[in-house]
Design a protein around this motif. Structure first.
Motif, short mmCIF file in Angstrom:
data_model
loop_
_atom_site.label_atom_id
_atom_site.label_comp_id
_atom_site.label_asym_id
_atom_site.label_seq_id
_atom_site.Cartn_x
_atom_site.Cartn_y
_atom_site.Cartn_z
N UNK A 175 0.82 -1.20 0.00
CA UNK A 175 0.00 0.00 0.00
C UNK A 175 0.86 1.25 0.00
N UNK A 176 0.37 2.27 -0.70
CA UNK A 176 1.00 3.59 -0.69
C UNK A 176 -0.05 4.57 -0.16
N UNK A 177 0.29 5.31 0.89
CA UNK A 177 -0.64 6.26 1.48
C UNK A 177 -0.86 7.42 0.53
N UNK A 178 -2.13 7.74 0.30
CA UNK A 178 -2.49 8.95 -0.44
C UNK A 178 -2.94 10.01 0.56
N UNK A 179 -3.97 9.67 1.34
CA UNK A 179 -4.47 10.59 2.37
C UNK A 179 -4.84 9.80 3.61
N UNK A 180 -4.91 10.48 4.73
CA UNK A 180 -5.33 9.85 5.97
C UNK A 180 -4.16 9.45 6.85
N UNK A 181 -4.52 8.78 7.92
CA UNK A 181 -3.55 8.34 8.91
C UNK A 181 -3.84 6.88 9.25
N UNK A 182 -2.80 6.09 9.43
CA UNK A 182 -2.94 4.65 9.65
C UNK A 182 -2.09 4.23 10.83
N UNK A 209 -13.12 12.99 10.06
CA UNK A 209 -13.10 14.22 9.26
C UNK A 209 -12.12 14.16 8.09
N UNK A 210 -11.43 13.05 7.94
CA UNK A 210 -10.50 12.92 6.82
C UNK A 210 -10.79 11.66 6.03
N UNK A 211 -10.38 11.67 4.78
CA UNK A 211 -10.53 10.50 3.92
C UNK A 211 -9.27 9.66 4.06
N UNK A 212 -9.45 8.37 4.30
CA UNK A 212 -8.33 7.44 4.40
C UNK A 212 -8.25 6.69 3.07
N UNK A 213 -7.28 7.10 2.24
CA UNK A 213 -7.17 6.51 0.91
C UNK A 213 -5.74 6.03 0.68
N UNK A 214 -5.62 4.82 0.15
CA UNK A 214 -4.32 4.23 -0.21
C UNK A 214 -4.40 3.71 -1.63
N UNK A 215 -3.23 3.56 -2.22
CA UNK A 215 -3.12 2.85 -3.49
C UNK A 215 -2.60 1.46 -3.18
N UNK A 216 -3.28 0.49 -3.70
CA UNK A 216 -2.99 -0.92 -3.45
C UNK A 216 -2.26 -1.48 -4.67
N UNK A 217 -1.11 -2.11 -4.44
CA UNK A 217 -0.31 -2.68 -5.53
C UNK A 217 -0.11 -4.16 -5.25
N UNK A 218 -0.56 -5.01 -6.17
CA UNK A 218 -0.38 -6.45 -5.99
C UNK A 218 1.01 -6.87 -6.48
#
Length: 122
Positions: free
Chosen positions: A23-30, A79-88
């Protein structure tokens, strides 16, 4: 590469499960949690937090073909969008091959790519 949105407190992946993507973080916190007992349902301690766009997690399970070593959960902030890019694995290989093609004269990159190809093929 696929964009994935996670709800607050939603697990991205769980410790001990098989990892077939990173996963690559785009927005949010994990938040990163590690099980602290021999019981898989036992207490977990937060050990780290990813909140920077471009941060990568989950790659070790993909590279080494091992179960996930920790649990990653989207933060509780609604209040934030949690978005990641998923790479197989195939997408990861394609990225590595592109790096290889763009850097054919770089022996260090070639050695690294050969090493990763061996790991991914096992």
């Amino acid at each position: 590469m696929v964009s994935q949105i996670y709800q607050p407190n939603e697990d991205v992946f769980i410790e001990g499960t098989i990892g077939n993507c990173m996963y690559i973080v785009d927005t949010g916190s994990y938040s990163v949690y590690k099980n602290t007992s021999s019981n898989s349902k036992g207490p977990k301690n937060q050990v780290f937090n990813y909140s920077t766009a471009g941060a990568v997690f989950g790659q070790l399970a993909v590279i080494y073909n091992t179960p996930r070593g920790m649990t990653i959960t989207a933060s509780s902030d609604k209040n934030i969008v949690h978005q990641c890019y998923k790479i197989d694995k195939l997408g990861f290989r394609a990225i590595l091959m592109e790096i290889h093609e763009n850097n054919e004269n770089n022996e260090d990159n070639e050695a690294l790519l050969n090493y990763i190809a061996v790991i991914l093929s096992s």
